[in-house]
Design an enzyme around this catalytic site. Structure first.
Site, PDB file in Angstrom:
ATOM      1  N   LYS A  15       0.873  -1.237  -0.265  1.00  0.00           N
ATOM      2  CA  LYS A  15      -0.107   0.011   0.077  1.00  0.00           C
ATOM      3  C   LYS A  15       0.991   1.324  -0.021  1.00  0.00           C
ATOM      4  CE  LYS A  15      -2.074  -1.064   4.019  1.00  0.00           C
ATOM      5  NZ  LYS A  15      -1.415  -2.058   4.051  1.00  0.00           N
ATOM      6  N   ARG A  90      -9.114   1.208   9.404  1.00  0.00           N
ATOM      7  CA  ARG A  90      -8.592  -0.259   9.708  1.00  0.00           C
ATOM      8  C   ARG A  90      -9.912  -0.976  10.387  1.00  0.00           C
ATOM      9  NH1 ARG A  90      -3.168   0.777   8.875  1.00  0.00           N
ATOM     10  NH2 ARG A  90      -1.633  -1.159   9.333  1.00  0.00           N
ATOM     11  N   ARG A 129      11.800  -5.392   4.292  1.00  0.00           N
ATOM     12  CA  ARG A 129      11.513  -4.167   4.292  1.00  0.00           C
ATOM     13  C   ARG A 129      12.459  -3.064   4.878  1.00  0.00           C
ATOM     14  NH1 ARG A 129       5.438  -1.685   5.275  1.00  0.00           N
ATOM     15  NH2 ARG A 129       5.601  -2.745   7.375  1.00  0.00           N
ATOM     16  N   ARG A 162      11.731  -1.530  10.778  1.00  0.00           N
ATOM     17  CA  ARG A 162      10.968  -1.119  11.717  1.00  0.00           C
ATOM     18  C   ARG A 162      10.954  -2.130  12.808  1.00  0.00           C
ATOM     19  NH1 ARG A 162       5.453   0.446   8.471  1.00  0.00           N
ATOM     20  NH2 ARG A 162       4.822  -0.749  10.036  1.00  0.00           N
ATOM     21  N   ARG A 173       0.194  -8.825  13.671  1.00  0.00           N
ATOM     22  CA  ARG A 173      -0.491  -7.663  12.803  1.00  0.00           C
ATOM     23  C   ARG A 173      -1.275  -8.417  11.748  1.00  0.00           C
ATOM     24  NH1 ARG A 173       4.973  -4.756  11.056  1.00  0.00           N
ATOM     25  NH2 ARG A 173       3.433  -3.944   9.409  1.00  0.00           N
TER      26      ARG A 173
HETATM   27  P1  ADP Z   1       1.668  -1.550   7.616  1.00  0.00           P
HETATM   28  O1  ADP Z   1       2.674  -1.006   6.638  1.00  0.00           O
HETATM   29  O2  ADP Z   1       2.070  -2.899   7.880  1.00  0.00           O
HETATM   30  O3  ADP Z   1       0.277  -1.555   6.825  1.00  0.00           O
HETATM   31  P2  ADP Z   1       1.164   0.912   9.125  1.00  0.00           P
HETATM   32  O4  ADP Z   1       2.394   1.478   9.306  1.00  0.00           O
HETATM   33  O5  ADP Z   1      -0.132   1.426   8.274  1.00  0.00           O
HETATM   34  O6  ADP Z   1       1.607  -0.671   9.001  1.00  0.00           O
HETATM   35  O7  ADP Z   1       0.876   0.825  10.311  1.00  0.00           O
HETATM   36  C1  ADP Z   1       1.715   0.429  11.727  1.00  0.00           C
HETATM   37  C2  ADP Z   1       0.756   0.258  12.999  1.00  0.00           C
HETATM   38  O8  ADP Z   1       0.389   1.682  13.298  1.00  0.00           O
HETATM   39  C3  ADP Z   1      -0.216  -0.503  13.229  1.00  0.00           C
HETATM   40  O9  ADP Z   1       0.292  -1.894  13.147  1.00  0.00           O
HETATM   41  C4  ADP Z   1      -1.303   0.172  14.008  1.00  0.00           C
HETATM   42  O10 ADP Z   1      -0.716  -0.257  15.497  1.00  0.00           O
HETATM   43  C5  ADP Z   1      -0.814   1.586  13.865  1.00  0.00           C
HETATM   44  N1  ADP Z   1      -2.000   1.976  12.954  1.00  0.00           N
HETATM   45  C6  ADP Z   1      -1.737   2.506  11.710  1.00  0.00           C
HETATM   46  N2  ADP Z   1      -2.985   2.901  11.286  1.00  0.00           N
HETATM   47  C7  ADP Z   1      -3.871   2.712  11.924  1.00  0.00           C
HETATM   48  C8  ADP Z   1      -5.245   2.823  12.222  1.00  0.00           C
HETATM   49  N3  ADP Z   1      -5.900   3.228  11.131  1.00  0.00           N
HETATM   50  N4  ADP Z   1      -5.943   2.626  13.278  1.00  0.00           N
HETATM   51  C9  ADP Z   1      -5.188   1.910  14.184  1.00  0.00           C
HETATM   52  N5  ADP Z   1      -4.106   1.887  14.451  1.00  0.00           N
HETATM   53  C10 ADP Z   1      -3.253   2.105  13.275  1.00  0.00           C
HETATM   54  P1  ADP Z   2       2.151  -1.851   3.359  1.00  0.00           P
HETATM   55  O1  ADP Z   2       2.267  -0.319   3.050  1.00  0.00           O
HETATM   56  O2  ADP Z   2       0.938  -2.433   2.606  1.00  0.00           O
HETATM   57  O3  ADP Z   2       2.454  -2.569   4.528  1.00  0.00           O
HETATM   58  P2  ADP Z   2       4.673  -1.554   1.733  1.00  0.00           P
HETATM   59  O4  ADP Z   2       4.556  -0.722   0.582  1.00  0.00           O
HETATM   60  O5  ADP Z   2       5.650  -1.124   2.763  1.00  0.00           O
HETATM   61  O6  ADP Z   2       3.505  -2.254   2.297  1.00  0.00           O
HETATM   62  O7  ADP Z   2       5.599  -2.807   1.051  1.00  0.00           O
HETATM   63  C1  ADP Z   2       6.070  -3.979   1.834  1.00  0.00           C
HETATM   64  C2  ADP Z   2       7.414  -4.245   1.607  1.00  0.00           C
HETATM   65  O8  ADP Z   2       7.212  -4.965   0.213  1.00  0.00           O
HETATM   66  C3  ADP Z   2       8.466  -3.133   1.150  1.00  0.00           C
HETATM   67  O9  ADP Z   2       9.622  -3.715   1.451  1.00  0.00           O
HETATM   68  C4  ADP Z   2       8.186  -2.978  -0.238  1.00  0.00           C
HETATM   69  O10 ADP Z   2       9.642  -2.547  -1.042  1.00  0.00           O
HETATM   70  C5  ADP Z   2       7.978  -4.616  -0.878  1.00  0.00           C
HETATM   71  N1  ADP Z   2       6.892  -4.423  -2.222  1.00  0.00           N
HETATM   72  C6  ADP Z   2       5.994  -3.603  -2.213  1.00  0.00           C
HETATM   73  N2  ADP Z   2       5.228  -4.037  -3.344  1.00  0.00           N
HETATM   74  C7  ADP Z   2       5.903  -4.911  -3.848  1.00  0.00           C
HETATM   75  C8  ADP Z   2       5.640  -5.650  -4.904  1.00  0.00           C
HETATM   76  N3  ADP Z   2       4.739  -5.535  -5.890  1.00  0.00           N
HETATM   77  N4  ADP Z   2       6.608  -6.855  -5.392  1.00  0.00           N
HETATM   78  C9  ADP Z   2       7.828  -6.852  -4.290  1.00  0.00           C
HETATM   79  N5  ADP Z   2       7.913  -6.258  -3.194  1.00  0.00           N
HETATM   80  C10 ADP Z   2       7.112  -5.055  -2.952  1.00  0.00           C
END
Ligand code: ADP
Ligand code: ADP
Length: 218
Positions: A15, A90, A129, A162, A173
């Site tokens: 995302k 979420r 990542r 992270r 998660r």
């Molecule tokens: P990811 O990259 O895995 O999607 P995020 O950076 O979006 O992770 O979120 C990291 C953490 O921040 C989540 O595990 C949660 O603890 C918190 N968080 C992020 N967005 C929300 C939300 N919309 N509601 C509640 N907690 C959130």
């Molecule tokens: P999210 O925000 O949904 O948690 P991220 O955009 O942070 O996901 O992506 C998670 C990890 O996967 C990062 O290390 C990113 O570089 C990698 N990644 C994202 N999209 C792809 C893809 N289409 N193929 C392979 N690796 C990807």
């Protein structure tokens, strides 16, 4: 009318990566709730202290504080034309609040691309990542490596792994996603807004598929 896009999908599906690219292509601001929390943690605000306890465990931050943080972000002038929401909503409570909030801005959720991948793909992506300290730019040690290891291509800041990308926290998660966030798939499908996208494709193919969904605005 402003355009609001909600990027839906499990942790690690891509995302944030796609949001950066789509924001650049559409000019809409990329709003990541996770980045906003991490900024608060960096600045040791009260919100940051509260959020950190939940984030470290892989749990969701409570709805009320999350919603008020997003409300104040969406009230900023750069969201006049809309925004690209990444990681929010979420929960269904957050989705209902977002709908109410957007009516205040004479808008609504227009598109909900839902990006999918298997659990093993998510785990592999999160464990490789690397995130930029200054602005949250996202890399992967294998799939999207920086030109110079440990250094962000965009702002030369340091890359870090992270804390919540550790294997045990990732498992939690994904569980939290399945119980609390996955109901939004049906929620937005029933509103006719959901478009499913295969997130296992290479990054640029996923972007193409997203742009096709958003064709009307891009
Ligand atoms: P990811 O990259 O895995 O999607 P995020 O950076 O979006 O992770 O979120 C990291 C953490 O921040 C989540 O595990 C949660 O603890 C918190 N968080 C992020 N967005 C929300 C939300 N919309 N509601 C509640 N907690 C959130
Ligand atoms: P999210 O925000 O949904 O948690 P991220 O955009 O942070 O996901 O992506 C998670 C990890 O996967 C990062 O290390 C990113 O570089 C990698 N990644 C994202 N999209 C792809 C893809 N289409 N193929 C392979 N690796 C990807």
């Amino acid at each position: 009318m402003p355009t609001f896009i909600v990027l839906l999908g499990p942790p690690g599906v891509g995302k944030g990566t796609q949001a950066e690219l789509i924001a650049e292509a559409t000019g809409l601001p990329h709003i990541s709730s996770g980045d906003l929390f991490r900024e608060n943690i960096k600045n040791t605000t009260e919100l940051g202290k509260l959020a950190q306890a939940y984030m470290n465990k892989g749990e969701l931050v409570p709805d009320d504080v999350t919603i008020s943080m997003i409300r104040s972000r969406l009230s900023r002038p750069d969201c006049k034309e809309g925004a690209l929401l990444d990681g929010f909503p979420r929960t269904t409570v957050q989705a209902d609040s977002l709908a109410n909030l957007l009516t205040e801005f004479n808008g609504k959720v227009n598109f909900v691309p839902y990006i999918t991948a298997s659990e093993s793909t998510l785990i592999e992506r999160l464990s490789g990542r690397w995130t930029c300290k200054a602005q949250g730019h996202i890399f992967h040690e294998k799939h999207n490596p920086p030109h110079k290891p440990g250094v962000c291509d965009f702002d030369a800041s340091e890359l870090y792994q992270r804390d919540d990308d550790k294997a045990e926290t990732v498992k939690r998660r994904i569980q939290v996603y399945l119980t609390q966030t996955a109901p939004l798939i049906t929620y937005y499908r029933q509103l006719g807004l959901l478009s499913e996208i295969d997130g296992t494709q290479p990054i640029e193919k996923v972007t193409e598929a997203l742009m096709a969904v958003l064709g009307k605005i891009a």
